[in-house]
Motif scaffolding. Structure first.
Motif, short mmCIF file in Angstrom:
data_model
loop_
_atom_site.label_atom_id
_atom_site.label_comp_id
_atom_site.label_asym_id
_atom_site.label_seq_id
_atom_site.Cartn_x
_atom_site.Cartn_y
_atom_site.Cartn_z
N VAL A 56 -18.37 13.84 4.75
CA VAL A 56 -19.35 14.26 3.73
C VAL A 56 -19.24 13.36 2.50
O VAL A 56 -20.25 12.90 1.98
N THR A 57 -18.02 13.10 2.03
CA THR A 57 -17.88 12.25 0.85
C THR A 57 -18.35 10.82 1.15
O THR A 57 -18.94 10.17 0.28
N GLY A 58 -18.11 10.35 2.36
CA GLY A 58 -18.64 9.04 2.76
C GLY A 58 -20.15 9.04 2.70
O GLY A 58 -20.78 8.08 2.24
N ALA A 59 -20.75 10.13 3.18
CA ALA A 59 -22.21 10.25 3.12
C ALA A 59 -22.70 10.28 1.68
O ALA A 59 -23.72 9.66 1.35
N PHE A 60 -21.98 10.98 0.80
CA PHE A 60 -22.37 11.02 -0.61
C PHE A 60 -22.34 9.61 -1.22
O PHE A 60 -23.19 9.27 -2.03
N MET A 61 -21.36 8.80 -0.81
CA MET A 61 -21.30 7.42 -1.29
C MET A 61 -22.54 6.65 -0.85
O MET A 61 -23.14 5.91 -1.65
N PHE A 81 -28.41 16.87 1.80
CA PHE A 81 -27.43 16.52 2.83
C PHE A 81 -26.46 17.69 3.06
O PHE A 81 -26.20 18.07 4.20
N ALA A 82 -25.93 18.23 1.97
CA ALA A 82 -24.94 19.32 2.08
C ALA A 82 -25.55 20.52 2.80
O ALA A 82 -24.89 21.13 3.66
N ASP A 83 -26.78 20.85 2.49
CA ASP A 83 -27.44 21.97 3.16
C ASP A 83 -27.59 21.71 4.66
O ASP A 83 -27.32 22.58 5.48
#
Length: 138
Positions: A56-61, A81-83
Motif C-alpha cells: 500500500v505504501t509503495g502504491a501511495f508513492m 486506492f485505500a477504499d
C-alpha cells in the motif's frame, strides 16, 4: 510479463513489498530501479512495525509521483486506492493482513512458521499493482 507478475517476481526475489510495487512503475517517472529499491526500502512489512502494508505504501508513492503536481489530487487518489484495496483485502495494515505482530518474537515466528510472507504478501503486491494500473490509466 505483466506489471503485477513482475512485482510479485521482485518480491519473490527478495525485495520487500513496497519496493516491488514502486519498482514496476519507476521507469514511468524517470526513476531508476536502484533508486526505487532504495526509496522504498524502509516501508516493507508495514515499515516493519505492522503499520500500513508496504504494498500500500509503495502504491501511495506511485500515486504521489503520478498526481503530485496537484495539491489535492494525490489525497483523493490515495483515498480511492485505500477504499479499493480494503474492498479486496479488508485491511490496510500489515499486522491485520497477515494476522500477527511482526514487531514481536512470537509474531515473527508465526509469520515464518506459517509462511505468511510467502502466501499473503504476494497477493497484496499483486492486488496493489492491479489497482494502480487501473487508476493510472484513468
Amino acid at each position: 510479463m505483466k506489471p503485477a507478475e513482475q512485482a510479485v517476481k521482485y518480491y519473490e526475489d527478495g525485495y520487500n513489498c513496497s519496493q516491488a510495487v514502486l519498482a514496476v512503475f519507476c521507469e514511468d517517472f524517470n526513476i531508476s530501479k536502484a533508486d526505487a529499491f532504495k526509496i522504498a526500502s524502509g516501508f516493507g512489512g508495514g515499515m516493519f512495525i505492522g503499520g500500513t502494508c508496504g504494498a500500500v505504501t509503495g502504491a501511495f508513492m506511485v500515486l504521489g509521483l503520478k498526481f503530485g503536481e496537484d495539491k489535492q489530487k494525490p489525497y483523493d487518489k490515495i483515498i480511492e486506492f485505500a477504499d479499493r484495496f480494503r474492498r479486496k483485502n479488508r485491511f490496510l495494515n500489515c499486522g491485520d493482513l497477515i494476522g500477527c505482530d511482526v514487531r514481536t518474537k512470537e509474531g515473527k515466528e508465526k509469520a515464518a512458521s506459517e509462511g505468511l510472507f510467502k502466501t499473503v504478501c504476494p497477493k497484496m503486491v499483486k492486488d496493489a499493482v492491479e489497482i494502480l494500473e487501473s487508476m493510472i490509466q484513468k
